[in-house]
Design a protein around this motif. Structure first.
Motif, PDB file in Angstrom:
ATOM      1  N   GLY A 237      -4.637   5.178 -11.577  1.00 30.69           N
ATOM      2  CA  GLY A 237      -3.279   5.227 -12.219  1.00 30.69           C
ATOM      3  C   GLY A 237      -2.401   5.833 -11.499  1.00 30.69           C
ATOM      4  N   GLU A 238      -2.239   7.202 -10.798  1.00 28.76           N
ATOM      5  CA  GLU A 238      -1.239   7.644 -10.062  1.00 28.76           C
ATOM      6  C   GLU A 238      -1.131   6.804  -8.701  1.00 28.76           C
ATOM      7  OE1 GLU A 238      -0.196  11.955  -8.174  1.00 28.76           O
ATOM      8  OE2 GLU A 238      -2.230  11.872  -8.800  1.00 28.76           O
ATOM      9  N   THR A 239      -2.276   6.377  -8.134  1.00 24.98           N
ATOM     10  CA  THR A 239      -2.179   5.630  -6.916  1.00 24.98           C
ATOM     11  C   THR A 239      -1.624   4.338  -7.133  1.00 24.98           C
ATOM     12  OG1 THR A 239      -4.233   6.756  -6.209  1.00 24.98           O
ATOM     13  CG2 THR A 239      -3.362   4.493  -5.104  1.00 24.98           C
ATOM     14  N   ALA A 240      -1.675   3.836  -8.216  1.00 21.35           N
ATOM     15  CA  ALA A 240      -1.036   2.496  -8.726  1.00 21.35           C
ATOM     16  C   ALA A 240       0.616   2.661  -8.760  1.00 21.35           C
ATOM     17  CB  ALA A 240      -1.926   1.959 -10.071  1.00 21.35           C
ATOM     18  N   SER A 241       0.973   3.678  -9.274  1.00 24.86           N
ATOM     19  CA  SER A 241       2.333   4.122  -9.464  1.00 24.86           C
ATOM     20  C   SER A 241       2.809   4.133  -8.131  1.00 24.86           C
ATOM     21  CB  SER A 241       2.490   5.421 -10.319  1.00 24.86           C
ATOM     22  OG  SER A 241       2.011   5.307 -11.760  1.00 24.86           O
ATOM     23  N   ILE A 242       2.546   5.125  -7.315  1.00 21.85           N
ATOM     24  CA  ILE A 242       2.739   5.114  -5.955  1.00 21.85           C
ATOM     25  C   ILE A 242       2.838   3.859  -5.226  1.00 21.85           C
ATOM     26  CG2 ILE A 242       2.452   6.331  -3.851  1.00 21.85           C
ATOM     27  CD1 ILE A 242       1.019   8.642  -5.044  1.00 21.85           C
ATOM     28  N   LEU A 243       1.756   3.016  -5.315  1.00 17.72           N
ATOM     29  CA  LEU A 243       1.735   1.742  -4.679  1.00 17.72           C
ATOM     30  C   LEU A 243       2.971   0.951  -5.088  1.00 17.72           C
ATOM     31  CD1 LEU A 243       0.607  -0.770  -3.351  1.00 17.72           C
ATOM     32  CD2 LEU A 243      -0.749  -1.106  -5.461  1.00 17.72           C
ATOM     33  N   PHE A 244       3.606   0.859  -6.410  1.00 16.70           N
ATOM     34  CA  PHE A 244       4.517   0.137  -6.832  1.00 16.70           C
ATOM     35  C   PHE A 244       5.702   0.612  -6.531  1.00 16.70           C
ATOM     36  CE2 PHE A 244       1.184  -1.634  -9.864  1.00 16.70           C
ATOM     37  CZ  PHE A 244       1.293  -2.913  -9.555  1.00 16.70           C
ATOM     38  N   GLU A 245       5.763   1.817  -6.461  1.00 14.53           N
ATOM     39  CA  GLU A 245       6.925   2.633  -6.192  1.00 14.53           C
ATOM     40  C   GLU A 245       7.408   2.273  -4.474  1.00 14.53           C
ATOM     41  OE1 GLU A 245      10.464   4.774  -6.313  1.00 14.53           O
ATOM     42  OE2 GLU A 245       9.225   4.290  -7.895  1.00 14.53           O
ATOM     43  N   TYR A 246       6.510   2.271  -3.630  1.00 18.33           N
ATOM     44  CA  TYR A 246       6.421   1.822  -2.215  1.00 18.33           C
ATOM     45  C   TYR A 246       7.072   0.535  -2.138  1.00 18.33           C
ATOM     46  CZ  TYR A 246       4.623  -0.176   2.234  1.00 18.33           C
ATOM     47  OH  TYR A 246       4.554  -0.750   3.323  1.00 18.33           O
ATOM     48  N   ARG A 247       6.574  -0.508  -3.000  1.00 15.51           N
ATOM     49  CA  ARG A 247       7.027  -1.839  -2.857  1.00 15.51           C
ATOM     50  C   ARG A 247       8.453  -1.747  -3.328  1.00 15.51           C
ATOM     51  NH1 ARG A 247       4.345  -5.675  -0.254  1.00 15.51           N
ATOM     52  NH2 ARG A 247       5.118  -7.204  -1.593  1.00 15.51           N
ATOM     53  N   LYS A 248       8.809  -1.126  -4.367  1.00 20.19           N
ATOM     54  CA  LYS A 248      10.280  -1.171  -4.611  1.00 20.19           C
ATOM     55  C   LYS A 248      11.275  -0.653  -3.701  1.00 20.19           C
ATOM     56  CE  LYS A 248       9.279  -0.796  -9.711  1.00 20.19           C
ATOM     57  NZ  LYS A 248       9.287   0.269 -10.873  1.00 20.19           N
ATOM     58  N   ILE A 249      10.785   0.587  -3.130  1.00 21.53           N
ATOM     59  CA  ILE A 249      11.788   1.217  -2.086  1.00 21.53           C
ATOM     60  C   ILE A 249      11.927   0.306  -1.050  1.00 21.53           C
ATOM     61  CG2 ILE A 249      11.833   3.323  -0.601  1.00 21.53           C
ATOM     62  CD1 ILE A 249      10.812   4.807  -2.509  1.00 21.53           C
ATOM     63  N   CYS A 250      10.931  -0.541  -0.641  1.00 21.34           N
ATOM     64  CA  CYS A 250      10.947  -1.428   0.456  1.00 21.34           C
ATOM     65  C   CYS A 250      11.556  -2.688   0.381  1.00 21.34           C
ATOM     66  CB  CYS A 250       9.578  -1.635   1.206  1.00 21.34           C
ATOM     67  SG  CYS A 250       8.858   0.103   1.938  1.00 21.34           S
ATOM     68  N   ASP A 251      12.205  -2.908  -1.001  1.00 16.82           N
ATOM     69  CA  ASP A 251      12.591  -4.288  -1.534  1.00 16.82           C
ATOM     70  C   ASP A 251      11.731  -5.130  -1.106  1.00 16.82           C
ATOM     71  OD1 ASP A 251      15.114  -2.969  -2.004  1.00 16.82           O
ATOM     72  OD2 ASP A 251      15.894  -3.251   0.017  1.00 16.82           O
ATOM     73  N   ASP A 252      10.335  -4.920  -1.615  1.00 16.22           N
ATOM     74  CA  ASP A 252       9.434  -5.979  -1.559  1.00 16.22           C
ATOM     75  C   ASP A 252       9.087  -6.433  -3.165  1.00 16.22           C
ATOM     76  OD1 ASP A 252       8.964  -6.363   1.251  1.00 16.22           O
ATOM     77  OD2 ASP A 252       7.823  -4.540   1.211  1.00 16.22           O
ATOM     78  N   SER A 253       8.410  -7.400  -3.310  1.00 18.02           N
ATOM     79  CA  SER A 253       8.111  -7.971  -4.784  1.00 18.02           C
ATOM     80  C   SER A 253       6.918  -7.039  -5.254  1.00 18.02           C
ATOM     81  CB  SER A 253       7.501  -9.273  -4.668  1.00 18.02           C
ATOM     82  OG  SER A 253       7.290  -9.763  -5.858  1.00 18.02           O
ATOM     83  N   THR A 254       6.884  -6.697  -6.607  1.00 21.18           N
ATOM     84  CA  THR A 254       5.951  -5.933  -7.249  1.00 21.18           C
ATOM     85  C   THR A 254       4.918  -6.706  -7.893  1.00 21.18           C
ATOM     86  OG1 THR A 254       7.526  -5.491  -9.063  1.00 21.18           O
ATOM     87  CG2 THR A 254       7.241  -3.791  -7.288  1.00 21.18           C
ATOM     88  N   ASP A 255       5.388  -8.128  -7.931  1.00 17.32           N
ATOM     89  CA  ASP A 255       4.503  -9.072  -8.688  1.00 17.32           C
ATOM     90  C   ASP A 255       3.144  -9.296  -7.801  1.00 17.32           C
ATOM     91  OD1 ASP A 255       6.582  -9.552 -10.617  1.00 17.32           O
ATOM     92  OD2 ASP A 255       7.468 -11.126  -9.228  1.00 17.32           O
ATOM     93  N   ILE A 256       1.930  -9.223  -8.767  1.00 18.89           N
ATOM     94  CA  ILE A 256       0.840  -9.416  -8.141  1.00 18.89           C
ATOM     95  C   ILE A 256       0.353 -10.803  -7.669  1.00 18.89           C
ATOM     96  CG2 ILE A 256      -1.735  -9.371  -8.382  1.00 18.89           C
ATOM     97  CD1 ILE A 256      -0.292  -6.299  -7.999  1.00 18.89           C
TER      98      ILE A 256
END
Length: 359
Positions: A237-256
């Motif tokens: 769970g915590e790692t997943a949250s950090i993963l999606f946060e990283y994608r958002k900050i980099c303006d990358d898509s969070t769609d799997i």
């Protein structure tokens, strides 16, 4: 000594072979009986090392080149060619490797030499199987011996030490440009190293398309390990949250999207222009991030990315995760490797078993 050249694929080798049909015997089997030393080394790399069109990391290719150069230097120092290698030369080189290099390096170089000789026998370059005379040093896999070669020293961290270092990954940034993105990236790198126990080469090869959801909606990642072997690991769970946060900050898509082949980790010191291919993070850059985080944490300067892998395995076994499950998660080729960790844990718990015993 001649330059090492390596075919980029078996397709390139097969194209070459069509123009050199003298390398095939009457049964159209490969025969290097009449080739030169330069040709033999080239063919050995093409089909003895780079087989099955496998993709090797730059680190692996560098190691193979180093092993080849070690052999070439030894032969040059004794004015020998490949065809001069016989029983005395095999034993002399064997002894030289063990006396010159640490056990793990000697083992790798002798394994390269064994494969070299075996390839030579199978292609008629050598008339006898010289590889049988190689004697490799015994080492404990996954860890290192002390300076006297005795008890194994564990290259791992306590969970507490590992978390302290992980918290410093986001601080291992020396530029103000794109700082939030780099901090997010480094933080995710730390969490993936610790919570997945993956090798550095596996981590930098991850793509955004490596992630997917299972039928229960849980996040998974498909990892390509040693020898091209795939394994699937759960993202907590915590790692997943950090993963999606990283994608958002980099303006990358969070769609799997399993079809996306862009690298998960890439160089973001400079602005990434839309439509421009992202440069995958190198092992050298990853190593530098880890070392800087370790330095900030004031931890053991010997800590490298691989220490987190050992920490992961030990942590799971200490929390009684079944041995077979840990083996699969770590991607160990043999359960005996995983068992080395368990044996050390059981040794550390000896006093716990006897603390209520009275004599």
């Amino acid at each position: 000594m001649f330059e090492l050249s390596i075919f980029q694929s078996q397709d390139a080798f097969l194209e070459m072979l069509q123009s050199r049909k003298h390398l095939l015997d009457g049964n159209r089997n490969l025969s290097l009986e009449n080739c030169t030393d330069e040709e033999f080394l080239e063919y050995f790399f093409a089909i003895g090392i780079l087989k099955d069109n496998r993709t090797f990391s730059p680190h692996t290719i560098k190691a193979y080149r180093s092993d080849a150069k070690t052999l070439l230097s030894f032969l040059a120092a004794h004015a020998l060619s490949f065809r001069d290698i016989g029983f005395p030369e095999v034993k002399t080189f064997n002894r030289f490797m063990i006396e010159t290099y640490k056990p793990k390096s000697a083992l790798r170089k002798l394994e390269f030499f064994r494969r070299f000789l075996e390839f030579g026998f199978n292609t008629n370059f050598y008339s006898t199987r010289l590889s049988v005379w190689i004697q490799k040093p015994q080492i404990q896999k996954g860890h290192v011996a002390d300076s006297n070669g005795n008890r194994t020293i564990m290259r791992e961290l306590s969970t507490h030490e590992a978390k302290i270092i992980i918290d410093c990954f986001s601080k291992a940034v020396k530029t103000q440009k794109n700082r939030p993105q780099i901090e997010a990236r480094n933080r995710l790198i730390g969490f993936l190293l610790l919570t997945l126990g993956i090798r550095a080469s596996e981590l930098i090869q991850l793509n955004w398309g490596s992630f997917r959801h299972n039928n229960r909606g849980e996040l998974l990642v498909d990892v390509l390990g040693k020898g091209g072997k795939e394994r699937t690991l759960p993202i907590m769970g915590e790692t997943a949250s950090i993963l999606f946060e990283y994608r958002k900050i980099c303006d990358d898509s969070t769609d799997i999207n399993p079809n996306v082949t862009e690298p998960l980790f890439y160089s973001i010191y400079n602005k990434i222009d839309p439509g421009v291919n992202k440069k995958r993070l190198s092992y050298a850059a990853l190593y530098k991030i880890v070392k800087e985080a370790v330095n900030i944490a004031g931890s053991n300067p010997s800590v490298s990315p691989h220490w987190f892998r050992h920490t992961f395995v030990t942590s799971l076994l200490e929390q009684d995760v079944p041995l077979a499950v840990v083996k699969d998660l770590a991607g160990h080729a043999d359960i005996s490797i995983t068992n080395l960790y368990l044996e050390r844990i059981q040794e550390d718990r000896m006093h716990d078993h006897l603390k209520n015993v009275r004599f």
